[in-house]
Scaffold this motif. Sequence first.
Motif: not given
Lengths: 110, 481
Positions: B320-332, B372-385
């Motif tokens: 997923l980190r290599q393939t950008p996802i659509a902007l509206p989907l990313w916002i949600l 803090v751990g939860t923030a780390i876990v969901f950073a994986k989603f938030i910083f997707l391209p």
Amino acid sequence: MLEAFVFATILFGFFGIILKKNLMMKIIAMDVMSTGVIAYYVLVASRGGFFTPIFSGETVAYADPVPQAVILTAIVIGFSIQALMLVGVMKLSRDNPTLETSEIEKNNTP
Amino acid sequence: MNQITIVWIALPLFLGFSGYLLPKLDRYFVLGMALLSIAYGLQRYVAADTLTLELIDSFGVTLVVDSLSSLFILANAIVTAAVVIYSWQTGKSAFFYTQAIILHGSVNAAFICADFMSLYVALEVIGIAAFLLIAYPRSDRSIWVGLRYLFVSNTAMLFYLIGAVLVYQANHSFAYAGLSQAPMDAIVLIFLGLLTKSGVFVSGMWLPLTHSEAETPVSALLSGVVVKASIFPLARLALMTDDLGLILAVFSIGSAFLGVSYAIFETDSKRMLALSTISQIGFVLAVPAASGFYALTHGLAKAALFLIAGNLPSRNLRELRQTPIALPLWILLVLASLSVAGFPLLAGFGAKTLTLAGMAPWQEAVMNVATVGTAIVFAKFIFLPFSAQPEAKEGKKYTVGFWIAVLILVGGLVAANGIYMDAYTVDSLLKALIKIGIGWLIYFLIVQRFILKLPRGMEQFDQLIGVMSLMLVLLFGMMLT
């Protein structure tokens, strides 16, 4: 004494679930365990007396009807779950004829 | 109100079976029922009084609807509505909708019953309906995953049944209130059953595989509401008897850390979400009084995340980190992720603040680390391209139902903010932002660069059953000290 036997049944069932390799045997072991639980309800019901709780004119020591009525529900639920599991096992047995849990697990976990 | 409650609780079962007779209407039935539950839950929340329905001469069989249950009911209703809308155009058969509505009804029943026998029946029906939903694709894997779930839950419920009769023996009543007079064994056995069913701590290791291998809408239901059906009685029992709170606090910390530490190193998006459910359940359990609000926000966010993750081009986060996802989907995706991480302006922040405020100081310190751990876990989603014009991926089309469903869930997260407005103080805003900042920093500095494969041996079937005996010993030990 009776209580000890009932708990032994429950424990045998529980360890059967863990130690038996075959899925079918595991389900039967679970049934043994639930038989133990049902027996315990009947035992608790009979603490006050053994007679069927139907009024017949004279007062005798009746068994408590509540646990018996309640466990009837649990028997029906347990039976339906058992049936559901056996259907699942039937489906699984087509591709895993030995029904060994470790094999099924190896084939079906990503 | 009494009649309405009875009709409302019986209606899903009736509609579920009518769905077989009128298969064309099945979707409308489920949606209508979910909307009715939303109305009922809102009414109960606004009324804020306690409704008690006691069966006469019934040995404690009682229904109690209070504001705590109203929040759980709302979570259940909104998630069910979203899931139905999501599956509207996917051509699911009447069987699917029947199971969905029965699941909805029995989860509602678990949220309002106040005695051990009704709870047993509700939980077993939930188990059966969930199994049928998991096994809906009829593939070998789905059947095995479902069977494993049913096996674990049924074994746990057998222990629970022994506990229930011990409560009856002590009180001649099955009411929750009798637990404090019951012998210690009763508490241990009932807790073992409920903790296993709700997926807390090590006894919840059945959860990652079950929730990640189920179909997308079913995962959303399972993680969003089904686990809460057994959390709720635990919370209510803890509110009734004070000395149980400590046991739950210990287990909630264990659960929060176990889930989060597995989730940080997970590379599969759905498994990561399932593991984070284990950790979030810890938060729900940590403060029983705040559990309703937390369960609501977690249910909405997690259902939205599962629906989105199921529709991303891949399940592997590395790809997923290599393939950008659509902007509206990313916002949600980001909005739902931020809510779980406790970012201000979303309901997750209020829920986290309320939960942390209700804790003892030692508990709060430990739980902050888990946050803090939860923030780390969901950073994986938030910083997707993401990109505004992604190249069209073949075969992946987002249906209208998908957008509506996710929008309802995320909209619910924004609206639920209003439940606890007092959370917005400078102090708590700063704390939340600092915790998320630390989490993201750790993510960039450490987690992103490492690949660590944690062993999955604990998730083997035999281990799942065996762990129950361990939990039994653990619970006895805790009760004795």
